[in-house]
Scaffold this motif. Structure first.
Motif, PDB file in Angstrom:
ATOM      1  N   ARG A 182       0.829  -1.194   0.000  1.00  0.00           N
ATOM      2  CA  ARG A 182       0.000   0.000   0.000  1.00  0.00           C
ATOM      3  C   ARG A 182       0.867   1.247   0.000  1.00  0.00           C
ATOM      4  NH1 ARG A 182      -5.136  -1.282   4.019  1.00  0.00           N
ATOM      5  NH2 ARG A 182      -5.655  -3.323   3.135  1.00  0.00           N
ATOM      6  N   LEU A 183       0.315   2.296  -0.588  1.00  0.00           N
ATOM      7  CA  LEU A 183       1.005   3.574  -0.572  1.00  0.00           C
ATOM      8  C   LEU A 183       0.032   4.619  -0.045  1.00  0.00           C
ATOM      9  CD1 LEU A 183       3.619   5.069  -1.244  1.00  0.00           C
ATOM     10  CD2 LEU A 183       2.715   5.487  -3.539  1.00  0.00           C
ATOM     11  N   ASN A 184       0.379   5.195   1.096  1.00  0.00           N
ATOM     12  CA  ASN A 184      -0.415   6.275   1.662  1.00  0.00           C
ATOM     13  C   ASN A 184       0.516   7.422   2.009  1.00  0.00           C
ATOM     14  OD1 ASN A 184       0.828   5.578   4.110  1.00  0.00           O
ATOM     15  ND2 ASN A 184      -0.881   4.266   4.726  1.00  0.00           N
ATOM     16  N   SER A 185      -0.033   8.477   2.579  1.00  0.00           N
ATOM     17  CA  SER A 185       0.766   9.665   2.855  1.00  0.00           C
ATOM     18  C   SER A 185       1.916   9.374   3.816  1.00  0.00           C
ATOM     19  CB  SER A 185      -0.135  10.767   3.430  1.00  0.00           C
ATOM     20  OG  SER A 185       0.584  11.969   3.569  1.00  0.00           O
ATOM     21  N   GLU A 186       1.661   8.550   4.830  1.00  0.00           N
ATOM     22  CA  GLU A 186       2.699   8.229   5.807  1.00  0.00           C
ATOM     23  C   GLU A 186       3.841   7.444   5.173  1.00  0.00           C
ATOM     24  OE1 GLU A 186       3.254   5.730  10.026  1.00  0.00           O
ATOM     25  OE2 GLU A 186       1.266   5.986   9.126  1.00  0.00           O
ATOM     26  N   ILE A 187       3.504   6.427   4.385  1.00  0.00           N
ATOM     27  CA  ILE A 187       4.527   5.598   3.728  1.00  0.00           C
ATOM     28  C   ILE A 187       5.299   6.421   2.702  1.00  0.00           C
ATOM     29  CG2 ILE A 187       4.873   3.607   2.205  1.00  0.00           C
ATOM     30  CD1 ILE A 187       2.456   2.318   3.640  1.00  0.00           C
ATOM     31  N   TYR A 188       4.568   7.262   1.967  1.00  0.00           N
ATOM     32  CA  TYR A 188       5.214   8.111   0.965  1.00  0.00           C
ATOM     33  C   TYR A 188       6.240   9.041   1.629  1.00  0.00           C
ATOM     34  CZ  TYR A 188       5.706  11.790  -2.584  1.00  0.00           C
ATOM     35  OH  TYR A 188       6.207  12.700  -3.478  1.00  0.00           O
ATOM     36  N   THR A 189       5.841   9.684   2.703  1.00  0.00           N
ATOM     37  CA  THR A 189       6.735  10.616   3.401  1.00  0.00           C
ATOM     38  C   THR A 189       7.956   9.896   3.968  1.00  0.00           C
ATOM     39  OG1 THR A 189       4.854  12.031   3.978  1.00  0.00           O
ATOM     40  CG2 THR A 189       6.878  12.315   5.258  1.00  0.00           C
ATOM     41  N   LYS A 190       7.750   8.675   4.440  1.00  0.00           N
ATOM     42  CA  LYS A 190       8.833   7.912   5.070  1.00  0.00           C
ATOM     43  C   LYS A 190       9.834   7.382   4.055  1.00  0.00           C
ATOM     44  CE  LYS A 190       9.639   3.886   8.058  1.00  0.00           C
ATOM     45  NZ  LYS A 190       8.975   2.797   8.844  1.00  0.00           N
ATOM     46  N   ASP A 199      -3.842   5.263  -1.398  1.00  0.00           N
ATOM     47  CA  ASP A 199      -4.804   5.828  -0.462  1.00  0.00           C
ATOM     48  C   ASP A 199      -5.320   7.204  -0.892  1.00  0.00           C
ATOM     49  OD1 ASP A 199      -5.827   7.111   2.132  1.00  0.00           O
ATOM     50  OD2 ASP A 199      -5.354   5.065   2.781  1.00  0.00           O
ATOM     51  N   ASN A 200      -6.580   7.457  -0.536  1.00  0.00           N
ATOM     52  CA  ASN A 200      -7.182   8.760  -0.827  1.00  0.00           C
ATOM     53  C   ASN A 200      -6.502   9.899  -0.091  1.00  0.00           C
ATOM     54  OD1 ASN A 200      -9.127   7.774  -2.588  1.00  0.00           O
ATOM     55  ND2 ASN A 200     -10.618   7.402  -0.962  1.00  0.00           N
ATOM     56  N   PRO A 257       0.505  17.287  -4.467  1.00  0.00           N
ATOM     57  CA  PRO A 257       0.724  17.794  -5.832  1.00  0.00           C
ATOM     58  C   PRO A 257       1.521  16.842  -6.718  1.00  0.00           C
ATOM     59  CG  PRO A 257       2.129  18.942  -4.255  1.00  0.00           C
ATOM     60  CD  PRO A 257       1.165  18.124  -3.452  1.00  0.00           C
ATOM     61  N   ASN A 258       2.200  15.860  -6.107  1.00  0.00           N
ATOM     62  CA  ASN A 258       2.977  14.899  -6.887  1.00  0.00           C
ATOM     63  C   ASN A 258       2.146  13.705  -7.350  1.00  0.00           C
ATOM     64  OD1 ASN A 258       5.570  16.261  -6.605  1.00  0.00           O
ATOM     65  ND2 ASN A 258       5.437  15.688  -4.446  1.00  0.00           N
ATOM     66  N   LEU A 259       0.880  13.648  -6.930  1.00  0.00           N
ATOM     67  CA  LEU A 259      -0.008  12.592  -7.403  1.00  0.00           C
ATOM     68  C   LEU A 259      -0.406  12.915  -8.834  1.00  0.00           C
ATOM     69  CD1 LEU A 259      -1.610   9.997  -6.438  1.00  0.00           C
ATOM     70  CD2 LEU A 259      -3.567  11.546  -6.202  1.00  0.00           C
ATOM     71  N   ASP A 268      -7.730   0.279  -6.722  1.00  0.00           N
ATOM     72  CA  ASP A 268      -8.670  -0.491  -5.906  1.00  0.00           C
ATOM     73  C   ASP A 268      -8.746   0.163  -4.533  1.00  0.00           C
ATOM     74  OD1 ASP A 268     -10.155  -2.332  -4.491  1.00  0.00           O
ATOM     75  OD2 ASP A 268      -9.146  -4.082  -5.348  1.00  0.00           O
ATOM     76  N   SER A 269      -9.832   0.889  -4.294  1.00  0.00           N
ATOM     77  CA  SER A 269      -9.971   1.659  -3.048  1.00  0.00           C
ATOM     78  C   SER A 269     -10.709   0.907  -1.958  1.00  0.00           C
ATOM     79  CB  SER A 269     -10.699   2.985  -3.343  1.00  0.00           C
ATOM     80  OG  SER A 269      -9.945   3.786  -4.213  1.00  0.00           O
ATOM     81  N   ARG A 270     -11.019  -0.378  -2.195  1.00  0.00           N
ATOM     82  CA  ARG A 270     -11.657  -1.162  -1.147  1.00  0.00           C
ATOM     83  C   ARG A 270     -10.707  -1.317   0.038  1.00  0.00           C
ATOM     84  NH1 ARG A 270     -13.529  -6.039  -5.018  1.00  0.00           N
ATOM     85  NH2 ARG A 270     -11.407  -5.587  -5.773  1.00  0.00           N
ATOM     86  N   ALA A 271     -11.265  -1.408   1.236  1.00  0.00           N
ATOM     87  CA  ALA A 271     -10.468  -1.419   2.463  1.00  0.00           C
ATOM     88  C   ALA A 271      -9.424  -2.520   2.469  1.00  0.00           C
ATOM     89  CB  ALA A 271     -11.393  -1.554   3.679  1.00  0.00           C
ATOM     90  N   GLU A 272      -9.765  -3.679   1.904  1.00  0.00           N
ATOM     91  CA  GLU A 272      -8.834  -4.806   1.933  1.00  0.00           C
ATOM     92  C   GLU A 272      -7.704  -4.652   0.911  1.00  0.00           C
ATOM     93  OE1 GLU A 272     -12.415  -6.174  -0.619  1.00  0.00           O
ATOM     94  OE2 GLU A 272     -11.994  -4.845   1.088  1.00  0.00           O
TER      95      GLU A 272
END
Length: 338
Positions: free
Chosen positions: A253-261, A285-286, A292-294, A276-280
């Motif tokens: 998964r890629l979310n804001s926390e993982i991206y920043t880290k 991530d939204n 701006p880099n998305l 695929d935005s389903r929870a599983e």
């Protein structure tokens, strides 16, 4: 490459010069895609949009691109609604439907099927994706996006570091994109996936032969200097059962926390969509939507430009686009820009 009347089936048809030609014409399509101007250069022409596998973006993008050039679109969606469900061969389907069209865009779940269809077609055929094999127009729009995004940050494709994540075995977009990128110089590839979903050896051999540096891993760490991170979806439709796909869903998964880290502040985020935005799953991530880099939506917009360029080239009207230009007489404010 002589585009006029040619099929567009594989990225292997292209060289750097032909890619530059496509991109130069795509740049000229900006005013029409943004509804600043209209062109009727393909007035009266018909696109046969044949999508025998589920699609939203690619199918509508092909149709929109043709409409923006002034042409008309006739669509077939789903295998069950076509004569193929009655046992008709691809050759017979091609012979008949090509007589109704001036160009055909086609997607099919079986690898090699679009090339087989093209053998029976009387008009140019453009591959909209054939199984886990190739997706040449997606690769072109991905490369076009990469060039623009990197240029914004003062960089170029040569010498970049791209990180590809997810289902690299069945993801036809990364297969085609890798083959295009192999034409450039000194690219570093970091390929992150479960071992069972690793990039096919045939693609790795192309990268190795071209002299690029490739790292294969199942860990996100080690890609902190990536210029591009290209996330992919688990291709459930390519697995034997949904349960088999579930074994890998949500692993990367890629979310804001993982991206920043793990990535630089200006690392560009790409995805061929749909995500695929389903929870599983939630592989992208939204919470990145305001980053701006998305680039995923700029990426999708670029698909229309590339497909407009390919239609203009294959139908031999690339030098006539502005000649058939006219004004837009309705309200339109497109906000997409670099």
């Amino acid at each position: 490459m002589n585009f006029t009347g040619s099929n567009i089936l594989s990225v292997e048809q292209f060289d750097i010069d032909s890619i530059q030609t496509i991109f130069a014409i795509a740049d000229r399509m900006q005013p029409y895609a943004r509804r600043q101007k209209r062109t009727k250069v393909l007035d009266g022409a018909i696109l046969g949009n044949l999508f025998f596998e589920p699609s939203t973006r690619t199918r509508v993008s092909f149709g929109t691109a043709f409409n923006l050039l002034g042409g008309e679109v006739r669509e077939t969606t789903g295998m069950e609604s076509s004569a193929l469900a009655k046992g008709e061969s691809l050759y017979d389907t091609a012979r008949v439907l090509s007589s109704y069209s001036d160009v055909i865009a086609m997607r099919h779940p079986k690898s090699g099927s679009v090339a087989e269809f093209a053998e029976g077609s009387r008009v140019p055929v453009i591959n909209g994706g054939d199984g886990a094999n190739e997706h040449p127009t997606q690769a072109l729009l991905d490369l076009y996006t990469i060039k623009k995004e990197l240029a914004y940050h003062g960089h170029d494709v040569d010498g970049m570091h791209i990180c590809m994540i997810g289902d690299l075995k069945f993801g036809r977009t990364v297969h085609s994109l890798s083959r295009l990128l192999a034409m450039y110089k000194d690219i570093r590839f970091t390929l992150i996936s479960p071992r069972e979903l690793a990039m096919p050896d045939s693609v790795l051999e192309v990268l190795d032969k071209a002299g690029h540096r490739v790292t294969i891993t199942d860990q996100v760490s080690g890609s902190s200097d990536a210029d591009i991170v290209y996330q992919t979806r688990i291709q459930q439709e390519r697995f034997t059962t949904p349960q088999e796909a579930d074994m890998y869903r949500g692993k990367f998964r890629l979310n804001s926390e993982i991206y920043t880290k793990h990535y630089k502040p200006n690392t560009v985020i790409m995805h061929p969509l749909p995500r695929d935005s389903r929870a599983e799953a939630n592989e992208l991530d939204n919470d990145l939507n305001q980053n701006p880099n998305l680039a995923i939506f700029r990426q999708a917009d670029n698909g229309v430009l590339i497909r407009m360029a390919l239609f203009a080239l294959t139908l031999g009207v690339a030098d006539q686009i502005e000649k058939y230009e006219c004004d837009v007489n309705w309200y339109s404010e497109k906000r997409t820009s670099y």
